[in-house]
Structure formats: C-alpha cells, structure tokens
Design a protein around this motif. Sequence first.
Motif, PDB file in Angstrom:
ATOM      1  N   ARG A 132     -21.192 -73.360 -16.494  1.00  0.00           N
ATOM      2  CA  ARG A 132     -21.836 -74.146 -15.445  1.00  0.00           C
ATOM      3  C   ARG A 132     -22.130 -73.297 -14.203  1.00  0.00           C
ATOM      4  NH1 ARG A 132     -19.787 -80.078 -13.206  1.00  0.00           N
ATOM      5  NH2 ARG A 132     -21.614 -80.487 -11.903  1.00  0.00           N
ATOM      6  N   ALA A 133     -21.723 -72.049 -14.191  1.00  0.00           N
ATOM      7  CA  ALA A 133     -21.970 -71.187 -13.031  1.00  0.00           C
ATOM      8  C   ALA A 133     -23.458 -70.872 -12.927  1.00  0.00           C
ATOM      9  CB  ALA A 133     -21.178 -69.899 -13.149  1.00  0.00           C
ATOM     10  N   CYS A 134     -23.970 -70.821 -11.709  1.00  0.00           N
ATOM     11  CA  CYS A 134     -25.392 -70.557 -11.463  1.00  0.00           C
ATOM     12  C   CYS A 134     -25.678 -69.070 -11.664  1.00  0.00           C
ATOM     13  CB  CYS A 134     -25.766 -70.986 -10.050  1.00  0.00           C
ATOM     14  SG  CYS A 134     -27.467 -70.588  -9.587  1.00  0.00           S
ATOM     15  N   PRO A 135     -26.607 -68.691 -12.558  1.00  0.00           N
ATOM     16  CA  PRO A 135     -26.900 -67.263 -12.767  1.00  0.00           C
ATOM     17  C   PRO A 135     -27.450 -66.574 -11.530  1.00  0.00           C
ATOM     18  CG  PRO A 135     -27.797 -68.611 -14.549  1.00  0.00           C
ATOM     19  CD  PRO A 135     -27.364 -69.546 -13.483  1.00  0.00           C
ATOM     20  N   VAL A 136     -28.298 -67.292 -10.769  1.00  0.00           N
ATOM     21  CA  VAL A 136     -28.904 -66.681  -9.582  1.00  0.00           C
ATOM     22  C   VAL A 136     -27.840 -66.402  -8.527  1.00  0.00           C
ATOM     23  CG1 VAL A 136     -30.610 -66.984  -7.754  1.00  0.00           C
ATOM     24  CG2 VAL A 136     -31.121 -67.791 -10.066  1.00  0.00           C
ATOM     25  N   ALA A 137     -26.967 -67.371  -8.283  1.00  0.00           N
ATOM     26  CA  ALA A 137     -25.898 -67.169  -7.294  1.00  0.00           C
ATOM     27  C   ALA A 137     -24.939 -66.078  -7.749  1.00  0.00           C
ATOM     28  CB  ALA A 137     -25.146 -68.478  -7.065  1.00  0.00           C
ATOM     29  N   LEU A 138     -24.656 -66.027  -9.045  1.00  0.00           N
ATOM     30  CA  LEU A 138     -23.738 -65.014  -9.566  1.00  0.00           C
ATOM     31  C   LEU A 138     -24.320 -63.617  -9.398  1.00  0.00           C
ATOM     32  CD1 LEU A 138     -20.975 -64.901 -10.886  1.00  0.00           C
ATOM     33  CD2 LEU A 138     -22.097 -64.895 -13.108  1.00  0.00           C
ATOM     34  N   LYS A 139     -25.632 -63.484  -9.572  1.00  0.00           N
ATOM     35  CA  LYS A 139     -26.288 -62.197  -9.379  1.00  0.00           C
ATOM     36  C   LYS A 139     -26.194 -61.748  -7.925  1.00  0.00           C
ATOM     37  CE  LYS A 139     -29.146 -58.821 -10.617  1.00  0.00           C
ATOM     38  NZ  LYS A 139     -28.783 -57.764 -11.591  1.00  0.00           N
ATOM     39  N   GLU A 140     -26.190 -62.715  -7.014  1.00  0.00           N
ATOM     40  CA  GLU A 140     -26.108 -62.412  -5.584  1.00  0.00           C
ATOM     41  C   GLU A 140     -24.675 -62.240  -5.110  1.00  0.00           C
ATOM     42  OE1 GLU A 140     -28.172 -65.630  -3.829  1.00  0.00           O
ATOM     43  OE2 GLU A 140     -30.157 -64.927  -4.449  1.00  0.00           O
ATOM     44  N   GLY A 141     -23.712 -62.388  -6.013  1.00  0.00           N
ATOM     45  CA  GLY A 141     -22.320 -62.136  -5.649  1.00  0.00           C
ATOM     46  C   GLY A 141     -21.522 -63.368  -5.324  1.00  0.00           C
ATOM     47  N   ASP A 142     -22.043 -64.563  -5.628  1.00  0.00           N
ATOM     48  CA  ASP A 142     -21.320 -65.797  -5.341  1.00  0.00           C
ATOM     49  C   ASP A 142     -21.074 -66.554  -6.639  1.00  0.00           C
ATOM     50  OD1 ASP A 142     -21.364 -65.340  -2.605  1.00  0.00           O
ATOM     51  OD2 ASP A 142     -23.355 -66.216  -2.408  1.00  0.00           O
ATOM     52  N   ILE A 143     -19.926 -67.198  -6.726  1.00  0.00           N
ATOM     53  CA  ILE A 143     -19.619 -68.057  -7.863  1.00  0.00           C
ATOM     54  C   ILE A 143     -19.836 -69.497  -7.412  1.00  0.00           C
ATOM     55  CG2 ILE A 143     -17.887 -68.747  -9.546  1.00  0.00           C
ATOM     56  CD1 ILE A 143     -16.558 -66.055  -9.192  1.00  0.00           C
TER      57      ILE A 143
END
Length: 554
Positions: free
Chosen positions: A331-342
């Motif tokens: 359920r984690a957002c791929p875009v946010a994860l790429k930017e360093g946020d979970i």
Amino acid sequence: MASQDEKQTQPFADIFDEDEAEKSFLLSKPTCLIVLGKPGSGKKTLARRLAQMWKCICIEASEVIQTNINEETEYGLKCQELLFKGQNISEELVTEMILKKIESPEVAHFGYVLSGFPSLSEEYMTVPQQIEKIKNLKLKPDVLINIKCSDYDLCQRISGQRQHPDSGQVYQRNQWDPDVIAKHKKKEVQPDEDNEEEDEEQEEEIAEDTLRTSEFLNQLVQRPEDIIENAEERLGTYKDIMLRPLEDLMAEQDCQYLFELDGNQQPDDLFASVVVRLQSLGVQNGAPITRLQSQEEEMLETLENDELLRVLSSYKLIAPRYRWRRSRWGRACPVALKEGDIVMGSPDLAVSFLGKMYVLSSPEALKTFMLNPRPYLLPPMPLPPCKVLVFGPPLSGRTTICNLIAHKYKGKVLDMDELIQPHMEESRKENIEQVRRDMVEKAITAVKERLELEKQSGESEDLQEHSSVKEADDSEETPKTSEERSLEEESTIESAIIEKRMSEVTADHPEVQAMVEEAVKNASVSKVTVSPEIYAEVLERAIAEEPVYYTEHT
C-alpha cells in the motif's frame, strides 16, 4: 553420469523470470513511429489511428497546440494571446512545442507517432535542419512510414474534400457527394427477383439517405487549401524542398522498418496493413495504466492493508478469472517512496500496471505516476529511505564516519551545525536588536540620573556655602558683597546648564551611543541558544527533501 552431476552444481533456473521480464520492459525504449508523405496523403488520419491502437502519444501540430491551450501551459498562453490578436502562431513556437512534447515524461513511457514534421514551412528551420533534429532526438523513430500517392490522384482527393464549419470535420467526396454515395450503395445492393419487396425498401432507404445527405451538403464548405490550384502548388513545393532530404533519410533506415504504403488505398486498409507489419516485426506497444476506482471508497478507507488489496484486485478485470496482483510496494506510494518518504496510499487513487496494483498517496503523485511509472518502479525500488544518526563527544570522529557512510551508500550528510546556522544567525540578530532597543532606554535613564546627581551635588555645595556665609552675615550683620552675588549667579547658571543637558539626552547622545555600542558588542559575541522545537523542525524539513545520512553535533 557422475561427472555430469558434479558439473551441474546450480539448480535449474526459470528463464522466463517475471521480475526480469518486467525490468527488461521498464528499461526498454518505447516504440516511436513517424509518418511521412505528400500533403493531403492521410498522414494525420493514420497517425491518430496508430496512436489509439498502439497506446502511444500522437504528436501533430494541431494536437499539440490544442493540448497546450487546454492545459494552460506557457506555450498555450502564448498561443492564446496570438490567436486573440488575430495573428498566426509562428513556426518557431510550433516546433518548440513539438520538441518539448517529444521530451515529455508520458512520451518517454508510451512512445509517439509523429506526423507533420518536418514541415514544408522553412520560416524557422530549413527542411534539412528539421531532419537533423529528428536524427538527434533522444527517442529516435524506430519505424518510418511513407505514404506514396501520385500527384493527380492526390489533387483529385484534396479538391474533393469539404469541411463542416461547426465541427471542423473534413469529409471526402465519397462521404458527401450524393451521386457517389448513391452509386456506391447501388453496387452493394444486388437485385433479387425473389425478394422484390426488400429491394423496394432498400431503394426507399437510399432515397431517404440521399435526401439527408443533400441537406447536410448545404452546410459543407471548401477550404482555400483544398482548391486544386493551391494543392498543386503545395505538391510542387514538397518536391522542390522536401522530397530529396526525405529520400536520404529513408535510405539510411533499415529496410524492414521502412513501410512504403499505397496512398490510394482506403484508410481502413492502409491502417490494417501497417498494424499487420508492426505485429510481424514484434514491435511492442505501450503498457496502459488502469485506474481501479470503486463506488465503495468510504468503506475501503477503514480496511486493513491485506483486505484493501484483496478488494482492489477484483476491480476492472481484463478477463473473467484474471485478478490484479499485489506489488512489492503493497500500500506504500511508489512516488513518495522514490522521494524518500514512506506514505500509505489512498484507496481511491489505486491503479494497475503490468498486472500489479499500486496505491498512490495524492492526486499529484497519481498524475506523475500515470504519465510515466518507469522511474518509480525500476530497481532498486522499492527501497525504503535509510536514515542514520551518528552522535558522540567532540573530536570523536562523527563527521568523518558520516562522510564515509554517505560516500559508500550514495547518501547525503546533514550537519546540524550547518542546518541550524541560519536560525542561529537570525536569533542572534533578533537578540542584538532587542538589546539595542532595551539599552537605548537604559542608557538615556542612566545619563539623566548622572546629570541629576551632578545637579544635586552642586546645589548641596552651594547650600553649604550659602549657609556659612549667612551665619557670618548674621553674626556681623553686614550686607552681601559683589563676590557673594557672583557665586549665587554662577550656581544658578550651572543648574540651568545641567537642566538643558538633561533635556538634550536622546538616542543620539554620545554617552548613550557609547553605552549601546558596548552592549551590542557584548551581545554579538555571546552564545545564542535555539529552542528544541526549531531543531526538530529543521531536521524534519531536511530529511523530507531526500533520503540522507546525517550527523548531529551537540
């Protein structure tokens, strides 16, 4: 057998590994096509149908202009301004928009079908320069499609075109000419002696269609560029300035990726022949992204991750028993994860791509992902951001170890001394200004008090002298001398001078300024402290920018 068993130390591997296939696709270049041909040969029609079929972006002058105007981009606003003034959009502006579109994120994922470029207009760039631009594109065209048609047939086709003024739709002669339509329908209708009634009904339908066509015909107009003389002039210009450079371009192309088409074919037959050849070459079309929206969004918000993904997997199935599978992102957002946020995604922003589900966290992230998901899915993603805290006493090597870790794992060092320095300086300036304001009042009060003491001490001395003189006078009972009168006058004058000096004590007084400067000097070298809340705010803002390694100095 024993020797063979010894050689086979590794177990059998699956050559059709799904992860490797997905990675290969994400790293692959999208299919790019360019449609060439004489003016009016049907390049735009074929390009639009290919883009729709092949799931790629159609890049054509009118389409690009309309898109920029609708999205109110910088180019779109310029186009609107020119159109409102009744001016033509310059060839330079159109070329910049086309090249910008080719470099856009969605084209980097879906690919493109380019039509109408190079252009016959050499207002901004010559034809050889435009072709050189095509050769130097980052996403070069994989397939060249050349529509060939004789000048006579092309002129007859162009001169037979009519446009509907309201919709802007262009119709060919076989779509609006009543005689041609009726003749075509009569060929389709074969008389049957056994079904005379059906033949009569069909003839009545043809008559009604002809009547409707005649009413529609009165609304159609012929464009200036469709007049046969203008069409012949454009074809002559094409032969003079574009034919030879295009032939050189096609000569450099691999023959199996060069499609030579007969422009006299019907548009459907032309399109079908191109699709068959593309499929025979194994050309890969774009991978669509499907929104997984439901009417139960409020209920989905309360579901746990496993239940949510199980429910989403049943939406918009492409086959009765096909279900979307969960990805490694969960359920984690791929875009946010790429930017360093979970960040956990929202159920109403769920999409499917390459058979897997992804849940985005915001409309902006969804738009970015829908344009081009490749940067967010390529390995080593999904990679949670790594944040390391290094602390210790002074001179213990904290900075050195931080730099070594950051260099090893491609991280960034956040030194709290550097991060907090702007806030320290701002706090120091505020402290100095506050000290300056407070010290001005204190200094004025101190100077006035000192002058008041001087006045009082002078008056007490005069009073003592006056009392001693008076006692002598009383004992001797003699009148005041001139010297005594002069002493009294001097005392009065001194008191007046002191009172005047006290009234003149302001912020500009030399003694006040000296005291203020001394206090400011002491405040500028004094230690400034910042609240822990500011430290936490600065650290959170720095970490939110990107995955980092940081050190904290105490």
